[in-house]
Design a protein around this motif. Sequence first.
Motif, PDB file in Angstrom:
ATOM      1  N   ALA A 259       6.693  -3.155   7.967  1.00 26.60           N
ATOM      2  CA  ALA A 259       6.247  -3.896   8.951  1.00 26.60           C
ATOM      3  C   ALA A 259       7.328  -4.626   9.621  1.00 26.60           C
ATOM      4  O   ALA A 259       7.768  -4.856   8.591  1.00 26.60           O
ATOM      5  CB  ALA A 259       5.308  -5.212   8.178  1.00 26.60           C
TER       6      ALA A 259
ATOM      7  N   TYR B 191       9.515  -7.357  11.851  1.00 28.42           N
ATOM      8  CA  TYR B 191       9.195  -8.467  12.562  1.00 28.42           C
ATOM      9  C   TYR B 191      11.463  -8.649  13.241  1.00 28.42           C
ATOM     10  O   TYR B 191      12.085  -9.211  11.878  1.00 28.42           O
ATOM     11  CB  TYR B 191       8.482  -9.994  11.600  1.00 28.42           C
TER      12      TYR B 191
ATOM     13  N   ASN C 137      12.500  -5.478   8.877  1.00 26.46           N
ATOM     14  CA  ASN C 137      11.528  -4.236   8.665  1.00 26.46           C
ATOM     15  C   ASN C 137      10.704  -3.828   6.964  1.00 26.46           C
ATOM     16  O   ASN C 137      12.309  -4.387   6.315  1.00 26.46           O
ATOM     17  CB  ASN C 137      11.570  -3.158   8.968  1.00 26.46           C
TER      18      ASN C 137
ATOM     19  N   ILE D  32      -1.169  -1.555   2.968  1.00 30.99           N
ATOM     20  CA  ILE D  32      -2.293  -2.833   4.517  1.00 30.99           C
ATOM     21  C   ILE D  32      -3.421  -2.691   3.862  1.00 30.99           C
ATOM     22  O   ILE D  32      -3.794  -1.011   3.087  1.00 30.99           O
ATOM     23  CB  ILE D  32      -2.273  -1.678   5.756  1.00 30.99           C
TER      24      ILE D  32
ATOM     25  N   CYS E   3      -3.678 -10.558  10.542  1.00 30.71           N
ATOM     26  CA  CYS E   3      -3.135 -10.454   9.634  1.00 30.71           C
ATOM     27  C   CYS E   3      -2.880 -11.767   8.269  1.00 30.71           C
ATOM     28  O   CYS E   3      -1.684 -12.831   8.714  1.00 30.71           O
ATOM     29  CB  CYS E   3      -2.376  -8.914   9.017  1.00 30.71           C
TER      30      CYS E   3
ATOM     31  N   ILE F 217      -0.733 -12.041   5.066  1.00 31.31           N
ATOM     32  CA  ILE F 217       0.517 -11.775   4.329  1.00 31.31           C
ATOM     33  C   ILE F 217       1.114 -12.608   3.178  1.00 31.31           C
ATOM     34  O   ILE F 217       0.860 -13.949   3.090  1.00 31.31           O
ATOM     35  CB  ILE F 217       1.782 -11.407   5.287  1.00 31.31           C
TER      36      ILE F 217
ATOM     37  N   ILE G 215       3.999  -9.854  14.015  1.00 23.58           N
ATOM     38  CA  ILE G 215       4.546  -8.713  13.337  1.00 23.58           C
ATOM     39  C   ILE G 215       4.353  -7.020  14.060  1.00 23.58           C
ATOM     40  O   ILE G 215       3.168  -7.337  14.761  1.00 23.58           O
ATOM     41  CB  ILE G 215       4.573  -9.063  11.868  1.00 23.58           C
ATOM     42  N   ARG G 216       5.119  -6.367  13.872  1.00 27.66           N
ATOM     43  CA  ARG G 216       4.645  -5.725  14.199  1.00 27.66           C
ATOM     44  C   ARG G 216       3.818  -3.989  13.494  1.00 27.66           C
ATOM     45  O   ARG G 216       4.663  -3.841  12.492  1.00 27.66           O
ATOM     46  CB  ARG G 216       5.351  -4.302  15.022  1.00 27.66           C
ATOM     47  N   ILE G 217       3.408  -3.166  13.164  1.00 26.45           N
ATOM     48  CA  ILE G 217       3.052  -2.870  11.990  1.00 26.45           C
ATOM     49  C   ILE G 217       2.352  -1.436  13.336  1.00 26.45           C
ATOM     50  O   ILE G 217       1.534  -1.868  14.344  1.00 26.45           O
ATOM     51  CB  ILE G 217       1.684  -3.117  11.266  1.00 26.45           C
TER      52      ILE G 217
ATOM     53  N   SER H 263       1.521  -4.438  17.128  1.00 26.84           N
ATOM     54  CA  SER H 263       1.910  -5.816  16.422  1.00 26.84           C
ATOM     55  C   SER H 263       0.170  -6.840  16.550  1.00 26.84           C
ATOM     56  O   SER H 263      -0.703  -6.819  17.386  1.00 26.84           O
ATOM     57  CB  SER H 263       2.493  -6.716  18.015  1.00 26.84           C
ATOM     58  N   CYS H 264       0.528  -7.952  14.884  1.00 27.97           N
ATOM     59  CA  CYS H 264      -0.721  -8.177  14.580  1.00 27.97           C
ATOM     60  C   CYS H 264      -0.201  -9.621  14.630  1.00 27.97           C
ATOM     61  O   CYS H 264       0.791 -10.284  14.222  1.00 27.97           O
ATOM     62  CB  CYS H 264      -0.597  -6.967  13.398  1.00 27.97           C
TER      63      CYS H 264
ATOM     64  N   VAL I 109       0.078  -6.486   2.887  1.00 28.61           N
ATOM     65  CA  VAL I 109      -0.700  -7.661   4.293  1.00 28.61           C
ATOM     66  C   VAL I 109      -1.989  -7.232   3.881  1.00 28.61           C
ATOM     67  O   VAL I 109      -2.651  -6.172   4.337  1.00 28.61           O
ATOM     68  CB  VAL I 109      -0.062  -6.103   5.246  1.00 28.61           C
TER      69      VAL I 109
END
Lengths: 236, 400
Positions: free
Chosen positions: B106, B108, B112, B117, B150, B152, B171-173, B177-178, B200
């Motif tokens: 993840a 941000y 990272n 998940i 998500c 977290i 955030i990027r997974i 992005s989520c 997450v």
Amino acid sequence: MSGNAPLIRLADITKTYGAGQAAFKALRGIDLEVARGEFVAVMGPSGSGKSTAMNILGCLDIPTSGHYTFQGVHVEKLSRDQRALLRRNFIGFVFQGFNLLARTTALENVELPLIYRGTPTAVRHAAARAALKQVGLEGWEDHTPGELSGGQQQRVAIARAIVTNPIVLLADEPTGNLDSHTSLEVMELISHLNRDNGITVLMVTHEPEMAAYARRIIHFADGQVDNDAWQQQERA
Amino acid sequence: MLWSTLMLALRAIRRNLMRSFLTILGVVIGVAAVITMVTLGNGATKSVSDQISSMGSNLLMARPGQRFGPGGAAAPRFKLADVEAVRAQISGVAAVAPVVGSAATAVYQANNWSTSITGTTNEYFMAGNWEIANGREFSEAEERSGKAVCVIGDSVRDKLFGQQNPVGAEIRIKQFSCEVIGLLKAKGQSAMGSDQDDTVIMPLRTVQRRLAGNLDINMIMVSVAASASIDAVKQQIELLLRERRHLSDLEEDDFRVLDTRQIADALTGTTRILTLLLGAVAAVSLLVGGIGIMNIMLVSVTERTREIGIRLAIGALEREVLLQFLIEAVALSSLGGLIGIVLAAGASIFLAGLMSVPYIFDPAINLLSFVFSAAIGVIFGYFPARRAARLDPIEALRHE
Ligand SMILES: Nc1ncnc2c1ncn2[C@@H]1O[C@H](COP(=O)(O)OP(=O)(O)OP(=O)(O)O)[C@@H](O)[C@H]1O
Ligand SMILES: [Mg+2]
């Protein structure tokens, strides 16, 4: 217990140490009567059985055979506890080897018999101090045996024997460790207790000067009474 | 008589300070060791069972794969229909959640963090005993459409956001992005030692589509209603799943249903055995302490046989002498016991802090150790003295 009966009566007392081959007859038939108020000296060579007889008289040891009557009571028929109570209530004993509690002050040593009698603390302290004063140890109350001379320890042992005001005082060489001056003082004390307090005294001694204080001298030899004689009172 | 004997005993203790101190020392160490070990063991058991209950209680977890041997990978996965069947056909179920797991990094801004998940439904929060500290759960629409949202865990928040509020951030997974819509309340370490907050959670469909690329379900989590029997529910689920997977009577299960209570029992059982073991080791030290007392008492009785003779000679009764020794021994060993208890309390609190397990005062073990130390005093103080007190005074006096 009739009025005329002797305080102490030994009939054919024997004491054998060990058994079989190693058996040793320390006493070979002792007959003895001591009346109330007497002052008796016991003399005799070393090993003749004087201490053995004193231990039996003091109810500390039991004879191998024979009868011991104390105040009309047959001691050999008593239980351990009953003999302990006889010692506690009627007998003052001065050992040949002092037998004081180590690391314990003179005052506490003298107090000990009173503790077992259940005497209240204040009375006990006073009596113990008085007894120490009588034997000339005023001011030495807080000293332990290790800090006292042999003669002083002997006197603490005497104080412990008389603090209960016993009927009979059994003293095994009470002046054995004292110089002649102190010996005489102790003898004066003992004859005072005998004369004025009516305490019956039996005392073992090797010295004729000390025996002279007594009115009767018993000679031991080889575990038997060799000679038993009343003597003229030389000192008033 | 009791009072004066007590005074005699205390005098004897005072007269022999060094010996008294050594006598006490053995008991102090023994008692302190036993109490400390057991207290720490209890603390560890408590912390394990706390962690287990934080996993969620009454939880059943069904996973595909055989109980024993290889071949687990070949077993067919669960599908959403299995989850629905459990929900519909099993009674006594409080929550049923499908779980799809995956690992991903993840990101941000510049931070990272690689984490696990989980794709699931809102019921997962209930079954797993999770609370939302901040934000919200998934909406029905998000679940249905598999939206990139998500919730977290606290450790992920810490790694990616520091003290910042994560809710509303993106955030990027992997390649998508989520939006962070919720933050879970921290739980701490799991019973197995992993960080439960390093997670997450996304809607099931989101994970299936964007991360897994299939419709498999790794695990079915079932929370059993408080009123229902866990064993009965477990059995029903096993029957249902066998039926759905078309297993004949001869075939073994190609899935297994685990029970948190079983895990809990296994783990607390382990710490309990550990406590017992530590306690036993400590008990040996208490015994050694006791033997030390016996030794000192024996020596002291020999040393004091003359003293006993003197006391008997001037008119003490056997029982008075014995009582004195008894009081002396009991007084010393219970004093040792008390000091040991105080020392143990200090040591336990300190060590519990160091090991981060809770300190739990256990009256039973304190009482037991104390009684034991007093008993040691009685046994080892009294019996040697009895031998001496039974001697004739003249014999005792002659003792060198
Ligand atoms: N416990 C014992 N075991 C064996 N023999 C003993 C024991 N006590 C005393 N004896 C012996 O008994 C005899 C008498 O001893 P006892 O102590 O009565 O003598 P005593 O007349 O008091 O001597 P002393 O004047 O030296 O004190 C001695 O030969 C002694 O060796
Ligand atoms: Mg002699």
